[in-house]
Scaffold this active site. Structure first.
Site, PDB file in Angstrom:
ATOM      1  N   ASP A 238      10.212   2.214   4.172  1.00 45.95           N
ATOM      2  CA  ASP A 238       9.099   1.290   3.910  1.00 45.95           C
ATOM      3  C   ASP A 238       9.565  -0.141   4.180  1.00 45.95           C
ATOM      4  OD1 ASP A 238       6.549   0.701   3.093  1.00 45.95           O
ATOM      5  OD2 ASP A 238       6.895   1.073   0.949  1.00 45.95           O
TER       6      ASP A 238
ATOM      7  N   GLU B  14      -4.898   3.573   0.581  1.00 43.62           N
ATOM      8  CA  GLU B  14      -4.666   3.425  -0.866  1.00 43.62           C
ATOM      9  C   GLU B  14      -5.888   2.829  -1.569  1.00 43.62           C
ATOM     10  OE1 GLU B  14      -0.895   1.733  -1.956  1.00 43.62           O
ATOM     11  OE2 GLU B  14      -1.490   1.492  -4.064  1.00 43.62           O
TER      12      GLU B  14
ATOM     13  N   ASP C  95       8.873   0.871  -1.074  1.00 41.56           N
ATOM     14  CA  ASP C  95       9.318  -0.374  -1.707  1.00 41.56           C
ATOM     15  C   ASP C  95       8.881  -0.413  -3.178  1.00 41.56           C
ATOM     16  OD1 ASP C  95       6.648  -0.935  -1.358  1.00 41.56           O
ATOM     17  OD2 ASP C  95       6.945  -2.734  -0.142  1.00 41.56           O
ATOM     18  N   SER C  96       8.195   0.648  -3.619  1.00 34.15           N
ATOM     19  CA  SER C  96       7.927   0.822  -5.052  1.00 34.15           C
ATOM     20  C   SER C  96       9.241   0.958  -5.822  1.00 34.15           C
ATOM     21  CB  SER C  96       7.044   2.050  -5.293  1.00 34.15           C
ATOM     22  OG  SER C  96       7.540   3.167  -4.588  1.00 34.15           O
TER      23      SER C  96
ATOM     24  N   GLU D 285       2.491  -2.310   5.876  1.00 34.79           N
ATOM     25  CA  GLU D 285       1.194  -2.548   5.250  1.00 34.79           C
ATOM     26  C   GLU D 285       0.375  -3.514   6.101  1.00 34.79           C
ATOM     27  OE1 GLU D 285       1.505  -3.936   1.211  1.00 34.79           O
ATOM     28  OE2 GLU D 285       2.885  -2.342   0.640  1.00 34.79           O
TER      29      GLU D 285
ATOM     30  N   LYS E  74       7.141   2.441   7.664  1.00 37.47           N
ATOM     31  CA  LYS E  74       5.757   2.189   7.217  1.00 37.47           C
ATOM     32  C   LYS E  74       5.562   0.687   7.083  1.00 37.47           C
ATOM     33  CE  LYS E  74       4.233   2.939   2.817  1.00 37.47           C
ATOM     34  NZ  LYS E  74       3.805   1.573   2.441  1.00 37.47           N
TER      35      LYS E  74
HETATM   36  O1  KIV Z   1       6.056   1.959  -1.898  1.00 38.03           O
HETATM   37  C1  KIV Z   1       5.407   3.000  -2.096  1.00 38.03           C
HETATM   38  O2  KIV Z   1       5.745   3.843  -2.936  1.00 38.03           O
HETATM   39  C2  KIV Z   1       4.201   3.209  -1.304  1.00 38.03           C
HETATM   40  C3  KIV Z   1       3.362   4.417  -1.595  1.00 38.03           C
HETATM   41  C4  KIV Z   1       2.678   4.266  -2.882  1.00 38.03           C
HETATM   42  C5  KIV Z   1       2.440   4.754  -0.499  1.00 38.03           C
HETATM   43  O3  KIV Z   1       3.902   2.429  -0.449  1.00 38.03           O
END
Ligand code: KIV
Length: 262
Positions: free
Chosen positions: A81, A179, A42-43, A113, A111
Site C-alpha cells: 500500500d 470503500e 497503511d492501516s 488511493e 495500491k
Molecule cells: O490500509 C488498508 O488496510 C486499506 C484497506 C482497508 C483497503 O487500505
C-alpha cells in the site's frame, strides 16, 4: 494467485478474498487460510503503530512490513500500500517508491488511493510494469477533507465515482478497492467494469471483500467499523494466556523440571 486468475475469478463469478497483514506470523495465517490477496495496508499505522490515522506511516516503514509479509506468503498475491505522499508529489517519485515494493520486497503489485487525480500515476506505473490496485470512495488519505463518511450518496457524487472507476480501469488498474459507498452504487460500478472490484463497506454486490485483519481477529479495540465483522477475540485470548504465564511464574509453577536442564 496472479492477476489473470483474479480476472478469471470475476468472469466466473467466484468471489475474491483479501485481508491485510503486516508481519510474518500473521501473513502465514492469512496465506494458509487460502486468502487470494494479502494487502500490506497503511492501516498498519493505526492497528500496529497505535497512531490516530494512516497519514504518518512512512515509505521505509511500509517496506519493512512488506518484506516481513512477503516471507510468510507462498500463494497469495502480495500488494504493498503506497503511503500518504509517496505517489502524489511527482510521477518520478511515484514510480521510484512503487518500484521499491517490487524490487526490495518482492511484492506483486501496489495500491494507491484516489479518483481522477490518481489516473496519471496509474498510467505511469502500468507503463513501468508495476501492477496497480486503485482505491476509491472513502479514501483515508483524504480524511481531513472527507472524514470517515460514506461517499457517493447523491446522484452527482455517484456518477463521479463511476466515472473515476472507469478512468482508473482505462488507465490500467488491475482491480479497484471501493470503500464505504452505498451497495447499489458498488453494484453499478462492478457491473460496469471489466476488472474486479473489492469492497470494504460496499455491500455484497462486488467481486470480492477486504477487511483489516486486526478487526477480523479482535486485535484492534479502539473501534470496529459498522462494515467489519469480528471472527475471533485474540486480544482477550492473548491477555488470558499472558496472565496465566504471570501467575505461574509468581506461584513458582513455571518453569517445571521438564522445562529446565539438569
Ligand atoms: O490500509 C488498508 O488496510 C486499506 C484497506 C482497508 C483497503 O487500505
Amino acid at each position: 494467485m496472479n492477476i489473470q486468475e483474479l480476472l478469471k475469478k470475476k468472469s466466473d463469478g467466484r468471489k475474491i478474498t483479501m485481508l491485510t497483514a503486516y508481519d510474518y506470523p500473521f501473513a502465514r495465517m492469512v496465506d494458509e487460510a487460502g486468502i487470494d490477496i494479502v494487502l500490506v495496508g497503511d492501516s498498519v499505522s493505526m492497528v500496529v503503530q497505535g497512531l490516530e490515522n494512516t497519514l504518518p506511516v512512512t515509505m521505509d516503514e511500509m517496506i519493512y512490513h512488506t518484506k516481513m509479509v512477503k516471507r510468510g506468503v507462498s500463494n497469495a498475491l502480495v500488494v504493498g500500500d503506497m503511503p500518504f505522499l509517496s505517489y502524489q508529489i511527482s510521477i518520478e517519485d511515484c514510480i521510484r517508491n512503487a518500484g521499491r515494493f517490487i524490487k526490495e520486497c518482492g511484492a506483486h503489485a501496489v495500491k494507491i488511493e484516489g479518483g481522477l487525480e490518481a489516473v496519471a500515476a496509474v498510467q505511469a506505473l502500468t507503463r513501468a510494469e508495476i501492477p496497480v490496485m486503485a482505491h476509491i470512495g472513502l479514501t483515508p488519505h483524504a480524511v481531513h477533507r472527507m472524514g470517515y463518511k460514506v461517499q457517493g450518496r447523491d446522484e452527482k457524487a455517484a456518477n463521479r465515482l463511476l466515472e473515476e472507476a472507469r478512468a482508473l480501469e482505462e488507465a490500467g488498474a488491475f482491480s479497484i478497492v471501493i470503500e464505504a459507498v452505498p451497495m447499489e452504487l458498488a453494484r453499478r460500478i462492478t457491473e460496469n467494469l471489466y476488472i474486479p472490484t473489492i469492497g470494504i463497506g460496499a455491500g455484497p454486490h462486488v467481486d470480492g471483500q477486504v477487511l483489516v485483519l486486526h478487526d477480523v481477529l479482535g486485535l484492534f479495540e479502539r473501534f470496529l467499523p459498522r462494515f467489519a465483522r469480528r471472527y475471533a477475540n485474540l486480544k482477550e485470548e492473548g491477555t488470558k494466556a499472558i496472565r496465566a504465564f504471570r501467575e505461574d511464574v509468581e506461584k513458582g509453577d513455571f518453569p517445571s523440571d521438564r522445562e529446565s536442564f539438569k
